[in-house]
Design an enzyme around this catalytic site. Structure first.
Site, PDB file in Angstrom:
ATOM      1  N   LYS A  43       0.806  -1.198   0.000  1.00 19.20           N
ATOM      2  CA  LYS A  43       0.000   0.000   0.000  1.00 19.20           C
ATOM      3  C   LYS A  43       0.847   1.259   0.000  1.00 19.20           C
ATOM      4  CE  LYS A  43      -3.392  -2.193   3.084  1.00 19.20           C
ATOM      5  NZ  LYS A  43      -3.892  -2.151   4.479  1.00 19.20           N
ATOM      6  N   GLU A  99       8.138   2.718  -5.582  1.00 21.12           N
ATOM      7  CA  GLU A  99       8.147   2.223  -4.197  1.00 21.12           C
ATOM      8  C   GLU A  99       8.152   3.393  -3.224  1.00 21.12           C
ATOM      9  OE1 GLU A  99       7.719   0.194  -2.030  1.00 21.12           O
ATOM     10  OE2 GLU A  99       8.787  -1.691  -2.214  1.00 21.12           O
ATOM     11  N   ASP A 100       7.651   3.139  -2.030  1.00 17.92           N
ATOM     12  CA  ASP A 100       7.733   4.150  -0.976  1.00 17.92           C
ATOM     13  C   ASP A 100       9.134   4.201  -0.384  1.00 17.92           C
ATOM     14  OD1 ASP A 100       7.520   1.610   0.139  1.00 17.92           O
ATOM     15  OD2 ASP A 100       5.898   2.113   1.523  1.00 17.92           O
ATOM     16  N   VAL A 102      12.988   1.834   0.353  1.00 16.15           N
ATOM     17  CA  VAL A 102      13.839   0.645   0.223  1.00 16.15           C
ATOM     18  C   VAL A 102      14.674   0.546   1.492  1.00 16.15           C
ATOM     19  CG1 VAL A 102      15.662  -0.494  -1.087  1.00 16.15           C
ATOM     20  CG2 VAL A 102      13.873   0.782  -2.291  1.00 16.15           C
ATOM     21  N   ASP A 103      14.512  -0.574   2.187  1.00 19.47           N
ATOM     22  CA  ASP A 103      15.185  -0.787   3.465  1.00 19.47           C
ATOM     23  C   ASP A 103      16.303  -1.819   3.233  1.00 19.47           C
ATOM     24  OD1 ASP A 103      15.827  -1.290   6.117  1.00 19.47           O
ATOM     25  OD2 ASP A 103      13.807  -1.718   6.776  1.00 19.47           O
ATOM     26  N   GLY A 105      16.259  -4.010   0.825  1.00 21.23           N
ATOM     27  CA  GLY A 105      16.348  -4.209  -0.621  1.00 21.23           C
ATOM     28  C   GLY A 105      15.682  -5.497  -1.097  1.00 21.23           C
ATOM     29  N   THR A 107      12.564  -6.556  -0.970  1.00 19.23           N
ATOM     30  CA  THR A 107      11.292  -6.391  -1.672  1.00 19.23           C
ATOM     31  C   THR A 107      11.504  -5.958  -3.120  1.00 19.23           C
ATOM     32  OG1 THR A 107      10.227  -5.759   0.402  1.00 19.23           O
ATOM     33  CG2 THR A 107       9.039  -5.226  -1.619  1.00 19.23           C
ATOM     34  N   LYS A 131      16.870   3.675   2.990  1.00 18.95           N
ATOM     35  CA  LYS A 131      17.683   3.617   4.210  1.00 18.95           C
ATOM     36  C   LYS A 131      19.058   3.124   3.798  1.00 18.95           C
ATOM     37  CE  LYS A 131      13.796   2.560   7.186  1.00 18.95           C
ATOM     38  NZ  LYS A 131      13.238   1.653   8.195  1.00 18.95           N
ATOM     39  N   ASP A 159       3.575   3.438   6.812  1.00 21.93           N
ATOM     40  CA  ASP A 159       2.835   3.150   8.040  1.00 21.93           C
ATOM     41  C   ASP A 159       3.721   2.525   9.109  1.00 21.93           C
ATOM     42  OD1 ASP A 159       3.182   0.559   6.719  1.00 21.93           O
ATOM     43  OD2 ASP A 159       1.770  -0.192   8.208  1.00 21.93           O
TER      44      ASP A 159
HETATM   45  P1  IMP Z   1      12.823  -4.089   2.308  1.00 16.49           P
HETATM   46  O1  IMP Z   1      12.356  -5.339   1.633  1.00 16.49           O
HETATM   47  O2  IMP Z   1      13.545  -4.391   3.607  1.00 16.49           O
HETATM   48  O3  IMP Z   1      13.642  -3.182   1.432  1.00 16.49           O
HETATM   49  O4  IMP Z   1      11.556  -3.327   2.812  1.00 16.49           O
HETATM   50  C1  IMP Z   1      10.792  -2.630   2.004  1.00 16.49           C
HETATM   51  C2  IMP Z   1       9.386  -2.489   2.542  1.00 16.49           C
HETATM   52  O5  IMP Z   1       9.312  -2.488   3.977  1.00 16.49           O
HETATM   53  C3  IMP Z   1       8.881  -1.161   2.113  1.00 16.49           C
HETATM   54  O6  IMP Z   1       8.242  -1.233   0.868  1.00 16.49           O
HETATM   55  C4  IMP Z   1       7.931  -0.788   3.226  1.00 16.49           C
HETATM   56  O7  IMP Z   1       6.664  -1.314   2.955  1.00 16.49           O
HETATM   57  C5  IMP Z   1       8.498  -1.444   4.453  1.00 16.49           C
HETATM   58  N1  IMP Z   1       9.330  -0.518   5.261  1.00 16.49           N
HETATM   59  C6  IMP Z   1      10.673  -0.557   5.453  1.00 16.49           C
HETATM   60  N2  IMP Z   1      11.097   0.422   6.254  1.00 16.49           N
HETATM   61  C7  IMP Z   1       9.999   1.141   6.583  1.00 16.49           C
HETATM   62  C8  IMP Z   1       9.780   2.315   7.412  1.00 16.49           C
HETATM   63  O8  IMP Z   1      10.677   2.924   8.007  1.00 16.49           O
HETATM   64  N3  IMP Z   1       8.486   2.726   7.506  1.00 16.49           N
HETATM   65  C9  IMP Z   1       7.459   2.105   6.874  1.00 16.49           C
HETATM   66  N4  IMP Z   1       7.608   1.028   6.105  1.00 16.49           N
HETATM   67  C10 IMP Z   1       8.862   0.529   5.961  1.00 16.49           C
HETATM   68 MG    MG Z   2       6.612  -0.623   0.083  1.00 13.07          MG
END
Ligand code: IMP
Ligand code: MG
Length: 177
Positions: A43, A99-100, A102-103, A105, A107, A131, A159
């Protein structure tokens, strides 16, 4: 019930001017492209996608995809699950994943692999926030809004346990409340 507004990290004005810059850059890069498809990741990306897409000066279609990675907690498991695929036929199209954030990576990397199976002409990526220190897998972000530290942010689509998504700015919360 009282509501403690999260502390501002990136103001509404700063977001809006960065979105305008990104839209200008994307419009320039895809100036000769007649089959650009923005793929918003639900979302979290719904507000960013709405603002970004309305500032583009080029033809574009909108698709959505939904994934689930963390459940309702804030710890990345690295396991990504597809909840909803795109509806339209995207074979031969130029995809821009929106994307909103990338933490780790995981996803975005998963999404690129998954979307490749639809045989698009190209795939590029756009994320409002990254991040920078949290990356676990390498994934290229072609259009990036802001780099932030390792903190949990909410607002502008983001969120914490489904809360705070519609704040107009990006704020920081302590993920214990
Ligand atoms: P990744 O797979 O660790 O890169 O995470 C990506 C997904 O985690 C993002 O698309 C968000 O939905 C969620 N996410 C990661 N960090 C945050 C944050 O600080 N606030 C809200 N959602 C987050
Ligand atoms: Mg996301």
């Amino acid at each position: 019930m009282s509501y403690d507004a999260p502390e501002v990290l990136i103001s509404e004005d700063d977001i809006q001017s960065r979105v305008t810059e990104l839209a200008a850059q994307i419009s320039e890069d895809y100036a000769d492209c007649n089959d650009l498809v923005l793929v918003g990741v639900l979302k979290g990306a719904f507000i960013f996608l709405a603002d970004l897409s309305r500032q583009l000066k080029i033809p574009r279609l909108i698709e959505f995809i939904a994934v689930s990675s963390y459940g309702s907690s804030n710890v990345s498991s690295g396991a990504v699950r597809l909840v909803m695929d795109v509806r339209g036929n995207i074979e031969g199209k130029h995809l821009l994943i929106v994307e909103d954030i990338v933490d780790t990576g995981h996803t975005l990397k998963y999404l690129i692999g998954m979307l490749k199976s639809h045989r698009p002409a190209s795939i590029k990526t756009c994320s409002l926030v990254r991040k920078a220190e949290s990356a676990q897998v390498e994934v290229k972000i072609d259009y990036l809004g802001f780099d932030i530290g390792d903190e949990w942010v909410v607002g502008y689509g983001l969120d914490y346990a489904e809360q705070h998504r519609t704040l107009p700015y990006i704020g920081i919360i302590e993920p214990t409340e």
